[in-house]
Design an enzyme around this catalytic site. Structure first.
Site, short mmCIF file in Angstrom:
data_model
loop_
_atom_site.label_atom_id
_atom_site.label_comp_id
_atom_site.label_asym_id
_atom_site.label_seq_id
_atom_site.Cartn_x
_atom_site.Cartn_y
_atom_site.Cartn_z
N ASN A 99 0.86 -1.17 0.00
CA ASN A 99 0.00 0.00 0.00
C ASN A 99 0.90 1.23 0.00
O ASN A 99 1.51 1.54 1.02
CB ASN A 99 -0.89 -0.03 1.25
CG ASN A 99 -1.72 1.24 1.39
OD1 ASN A 99 -1.84 2.03 0.44
ND2 ASN A 99 -2.28 1.45 2.56
N SER A 125 4.19 -2.10 10.25
CA SER A 125 5.65 -2.16 10.35
C SER A 125 6.23 -3.51 9.94
O SER A 125 7.19 -4.00 10.55
CB SER A 125 6.11 -1.77 11.76
OG SER A 125 5.71 -0.44 12.05
N GLU A 145 -6.23 4.91 8.06
CA GLU A 145 -6.03 6.31 7.71
C GLU A 145 -7.29 6.91 7.09
O GLU A 145 -7.60 8.08 7.28
CB GLU A 145 -4.81 6.46 6.78
CG GLU A 145 -3.51 6.24 7.55
CD GLU A 145 -2.41 5.58 6.76
OE1 GLU A 145 -2.44 5.60 5.52
OE2 GLU A 145 -1.48 5.05 7.40
N GLY A 148 3.28 2.33 10.68
CA GLY A 148 4.24 3.40 10.46
C GLY A 148 5.04 3.78 11.69
O GLY A 148 5.72 4.81 11.71
N GLU A 181 -4.76 -4.79 10.96
CA GLU A 181 -3.71 -3.79 11.17
C GLU A 181 -3.94 -3.05 12.48
O GLU A 181 -4.77 -2.13 12.53
CB GLU A 181 -3.73 -2.76 10.03
CG GLU A 181 -3.52 -3.35 8.66
CD GLU A 181 -3.00 -2.32 7.69
OE1 GLU A 181 -2.03 -2.61 7.00
OE2 GLU A 181 -3.55 -1.19 7.65
N HIS A 212 -9.15 1.36 5.36
CA HIS A 212 -7.83 1.52 5.98
C HIS A 212 -7.95 2.50 7.16
O HIS A 212 -8.73 3.45 7.10
CB HIS A 212 -6.82 2.04 4.95
CG HIS A 212 -5.41 2.00 5.47
ND1 HIS A 212 -4.92 2.96 6.31
CD2 HIS A 212 -4.43 1.08 5.31
CE1 HIS A 212 -3.67 2.64 6.64
NE2 HIS A 212 -3.35 1.50 6.04
N LYS A 271 0.15 4.29 -0.25
CA LYS A 271 -0.44 5.49 0.34
C LYS A 271 -0.23 6.68 -0.63
O LYS A 271 -0.30 6.48 -1.84
CB LYS A 271 0.14 5.72 1.74
CG LYS A 271 -0.01 4.44 2.59
CD LYS A 271 0.30 4.57 4.02
CE LYS A 271 0.06 3.22 4.71
NZ LYS A 271 0.27 3.24 6.16
O1 LIG Z 1 -1.45 -0.40 4.69
C1 LIG Z 1 -0.40 -0.57 5.28
C2 LIG Z 1 -0.28 -0.30 6.69
O2 LIG Z 1 -0.85 0.92 7.03
C3 LIG Z 1 1.06 -0.55 7.29
O3 LIG Z 1 1.94 0.52 7.11
P1 LIG Z 1 3.47 0.35 7.61
O4 LIG Z 1 3.96 -0.94 7.01
O5 LIG Z 1 4.17 1.56 7.11
O6 LIG Z 1 3.41 0.26 9.11
#
Ligand SMILES: O=C[C@H](O)COP(=O)(O)O
Length: 257
Positions: free
Chosen positions: A10, A214, A98, A174, A168, A96, A12
């Site tokens: 993803n 992460s 976010e 993140g 998640e 998601h 983003k």
């Molecule tokens: O969609 C992915 C997640 O929000 C995980 O993000 P991350 O791997 O940067 O923690």
């Protein structure tokens, strides 16, 4: 029950169309030979069409990061499932954290979107997960159960069987702070048991559950080796070919043939 692992990147709001095209060209080379893992990338909307062009006929699938539930109409700024299907998306990420946190996405919205996506042949990747406060208050199971019930409400069992659910924990996104494999497994097993309760054993055996938060090459193997974790939804580490391909290879190695 053998479920093919699925690793999705993803991206983003990262990568311009030209950066995205360059990335998938390199990813095709870097992940060639890993044939026991399904690989998906979810670029930002402007990159979807050019990336679809590069990926046509490839083993790497394409996902959108969001969509609206109507097929068309006066909905400024929105993108419809019909449009995503026509340009070659196979998956769409829904709910998601976010989107929930910054754009008011609710379980009811995700449910409408899931119906619309399935109606157009797109496979939803439905995201659920608790916040840090919720975890510390011992409410993880309650929160995730309510999200699953709301997001999947009324869907046919055979559609649920084909879904991907991404667990998640919000506090692990993140932050560099990963859920322990045992904690991620515990919640994933709860999700599968809930799917069995709501949609039957077959749907529960077939639905794929990803962990997200992460994920990096170093922690992939321990997570993927858990019985109810069938892949990962990767944010930060999916933005570099080396780390994303590393996660893909680790997954392939963990599941064997
Ligand atoms: O969609 C992915 C997640 O929000 C995980 O993000 P991350 O791997 O940067 O923690």
């Amino acid at each position: 029950m053998v479920r093919q692992p699925i690793i999705a990147g993803n991206w983003k709001m990262y990568k311009t169309p030209s950066e995205a095209v360059e990335f998938v060209r390199r990813l095709q080379e870097a992940s060639a030979g890993v044939d026991n893992v399904e690989i998906v990338v979810a670029p930002p909307f402007p990159a979807l069409v050019p990336v679809a062009g590069v990926l046509a006929g490839s083993f790497i699938g394409l996902a959108a990061q969001n969509m609206f539930w109507e097929a068309e109409g006066a909905f400024t700024g929105e993108v419809s499932p019909v449009m995503l299907a026509e340009i070659g998306c196979r998956y769409v990420i829904l709910g998601h954290s976010e989107r929930r946190q910054y754009f008011g996405e609710t379980d009811a919205n995700v449910n409408r979107k899931a119906w619309a996506a399935l109606d157009r042949g797109l496979v939803p990747i439905v995201c659920v997960g608790e916040s840090l406060d919720e975890r510390e208050a011992g409410r993880t199971e309650k929160v995730v159960t309510a999200q699953i019930q709301g997001c999947l409400a009324g869907l046919p069992a055979d559609a649920v069987a084909g879904l991907v659910i991404a667990y998640e924990p919000v506090w692990a996104i993140g932050t560099g702070r990963t859920a322990s494999p045992a904690d991620a497994q515990e919640v994933s097993a709860r999700i599968r048991a809930l799917v069995a309760e709501l949609f039957g054993r077959e749907a529960a055996d077939r639905v794929r559950i990803q962990y997200g938060g992460s994920v990096k090459p170093e922690n992939t193997r321990a997570l993927i080796s858990q019985p109810d974790i069938d892949g990962a939804l990767v944010g930060g580490a999916s933005l570099k070919v080396e780390s994303f391909a590393g996660i893909i290879r680790e997954t392939g190695g963990a599941v064997g043939r």
